[in-house]
Design an enzyme around this catalytic site. Structure first.
Site, PDB file in Angstrom:
ATOM      1  N   ARG A 184       0.948  -0.639  -0.228  1.00 14.59           N
ATOM      2  CA  ARG A 184       0.135  -0.006  -0.054  1.00 14.59           C
ATOM      3  C   ARG A 184       1.233   1.498   0.137  1.00 14.59           C
ATOM      4  NH1 ARG A 184      -1.759  -4.241   3.485  1.00 14.59           N
ATOM      5  NH2 ARG A 184      -4.592  -4.164   3.089  1.00 14.59           N
ATOM      6  N   LYS A 190      -1.843  -2.851   7.665  1.00 16.05           N
ATOM      7  CA  LYS A 190      -2.567  -1.983   8.878  1.00 16.05           C
ATOM      8  C   LYS A 190      -3.462  -2.736  10.176  1.00 16.05           C
ATOM      9  CE  LYS A 190      -5.980  -0.498   4.683  1.00 16.05           C
ATOM     10  NZ  LYS A 190      -7.936  -1.077   4.027  1.00 16.05           N
ATOM     11  N   HIS A 201      -2.499   2.735  -6.058  1.00 12.94           N
ATOM     12  CA  HIS A 201      -3.344   1.892  -5.749  1.00 12.94           C
ATOM     13  C   HIS A 201      -3.718   0.862  -6.007  1.00 12.94           C
ATOM     14  CE1 HIS A 201      -5.586  -0.864  -2.552  1.00 12.94           C
ATOM     15  NE2 HIS A 201      -6.249  -0.652  -3.349  1.00 12.94           N
ATOM     16  N   ARG A 208      -0.558  -1.833  -7.321  1.00 15.53           N
ATOM     17  CA  ARG A 208      -0.984  -2.385  -6.069  1.00 15.53           C
ATOM     18  C   ARG A 208      -1.904  -3.751  -7.319  1.00 15.53           C
ATOM     19  NH1 ARG A 208      -1.079  -4.119  -0.637  1.00 15.53           N
ATOM     20  NH2 ARG A 208      -3.348  -4.648  -0.143  1.00 15.53           N
ATOM     21  N   HIS A 268      -3.174 -10.036   3.107  1.00 16.79           N
ATOM     22  CA  HIS A 268      -4.855 -10.062   3.427  1.00 16.79           C
ATOM     23  C   HIS A 268      -5.011 -11.012   4.379  1.00 16.79           C
ATOM     24  CE1 HIS A 268      -6.316  -7.005   0.842  1.00 16.79           C
ATOM     25  NE2 HIS A 268      -6.104  -6.855   0.044  1.00 16.79           N
ATOM     26  N   TYR A 326      -9.678 -10.675  -9.126  1.00 15.55           N
ATOM     27  CA  TYR A 326      -7.847 -10.769  -9.703  1.00 15.55           C
ATOM     28  C   TYR A 326      -7.966 -12.093 -11.230  1.00 15.55           C
ATOM     29  CZ  TYR A 326      -6.189  -7.235  -6.186  1.00 15.55           C
ATOM     30  OH  TYR A 326      -6.210  -6.305  -5.467  1.00 15.55           O
TER      31      TYR A 326
END
Length: 356
Positions: free
Chosen positions: A210, A234, A306, A309, A332, A341
């Site tokens: 990120r 995060k 982004h 990414r 994730h 994707y």
């Protein structure tokens, strides 16, 4: 936004906030939430608290005077009235005739408020070890998500990805061709930051981190020998992220010039630096966003960090067909978010078959 300016704006908002919002802010600093996130949250709280005053829900003159009991006794109807206000209020200083903010903005506002109310009703402890109150009105408020299938989202996104050879072509364009159309003044600025800009874009394309994770990297967090970076994900979790080898020469070139070009001393621990009046500072997210937009628009299509990414994630899935591997690379916990994707890659495969 420069870090110093960001902190100034945060301080301005803190001066007008109630004590419980200040406690929330201090608590989230320890998570840690980024200053950018907290600044955005504080702006949302100011908007909400000002509405409480203007609508008469809170009977006082300044938002700092709004009692906890006002939040505790808010009804679902109160929150619905606030959402309606957001939908219908005129947009100020905007180049649009549309009234009201977008659903995305409303969802962001409600997300910020949910975080505050969760803190007040579940996380904080008073002298008796209990939260300040228990009634969380935000649990009764639902958000409206944008209706879009994965296939539709994939179709919209893939036009802004640098897939296949375009990843390397984009970097080579910045390295060798972008400068050809610049004025002398613009060329001097470009040459000063060329190695840094290429290193940042190469890292984003080669790791999928990120934007916040990239700009918060310190010099100690990168190991070119094994092509691994240590990032803060995060929620404050530390993670080691592999970086594709094509980024190595760009990162190495930047590290070679970093100290002298940006006048970095031992105390300047940030990996990516900017310089203002001879003083090195950590580059801020806004500068990277503008930089990526500038180069990408000149190359093909204007994109955000982004989208870089997304580019890495799509290329990685195309090469491995493993959603687990892609989710781990992106940080994730679930593979659900990587479903996008598979749709992009499947569309690309179908297009290739149609050309046979």
């Amino acid at each position: 936004m420069k870090r110093e300016l960001l902190l100034e704006k945060i301080d301005e908002l803190k001066e007008i906030m109630p004590w419980y919002v200040l406690e929330y802010y201090q608590s989230k600093l320890s998570v840690p939430y980024s200053f950018t996130t907290l600044y955005e949250y504080l702006k949302e709280y100011r908007r909400f608290l000002e509405w409480l005053l203007d609508s008469g829900v809170a009977n006082c003159h300044h938002i700092a005077e709004i009692e906890l009991s006002v939040l505790e006794n808010l009804t679902k109807k109160d929150m619905e009235a606030f959402i309606l206000y957001l939908r219908e209020r005129p947009l100020l200083n905007a180049n649009t005739r549309q009234n009201g903010v977008s659903q995305t903005t409303i969802n962001r506002t409600l997300s910020a408020l949910s975080s505050l109310f969760k803190y007040l009703t579940e996380e904080v402890e008073n002298a008796d070890g209990e939260p300040y109150f228990y009634r969380n009105v935000m649990k009764k408020v639902s958000t409206k998500k944008k209706k879009e299938t994965l296939a539709s989202r994939a179709e919209n996104i893939k036009q802004k990805l640098f897939l296949g050879n375009e990843t390397i072509e984009f970097l080579e364009y910045i390295d060798c061709e972008y400068q050809n159309k610049l004025s002398k003044r613009a060329l001097a600025f470009f040459n000063k930051n060329k190695e840094r800009d290429l290193a940042i874009i190469a890292l984003l394309l080669a790791s999928g981190v990120r934007l916040s994770e990239a700009v918060n990297l310190d010099l100690k967090d990168i190991n070119l020998n094994v092509m691994v970076i240590d990032v803060t994900r995060k929620g404050g979790k530390r993670d080691s992220v592999n970086v594709a080898s094509f980024a190595k020469p760009y990162l190495a070139n930047y590290l070679d010039i970093r100290k002298n070009r940006y006048k970095a001393e031992n105390q300047d621990i940030a990996l990516f630096l900017s310089e203002y009046r001879g003083v090195p500072n950590r580059i801020d997210a806004s500068s990277v966003e503008k930089m990526v937009a500038k180069y990408s628009q000149d190359f093909k299509v204007r994109v955000t960090p982004h989208k870089l990414r997304h580019t890495l994630a799509t290329r990685l899935y195309d090469a491995t067909k493993s959603q687990v591997l892609v989710s781990h690379q992106l940080g994730h916990a679930s593979t659900q978010v990587t479903d996008l994707y598979t749709h992009i890659v499947n569309d690309e495969q179908k297009n290739a078959l149609d050309k046979l």
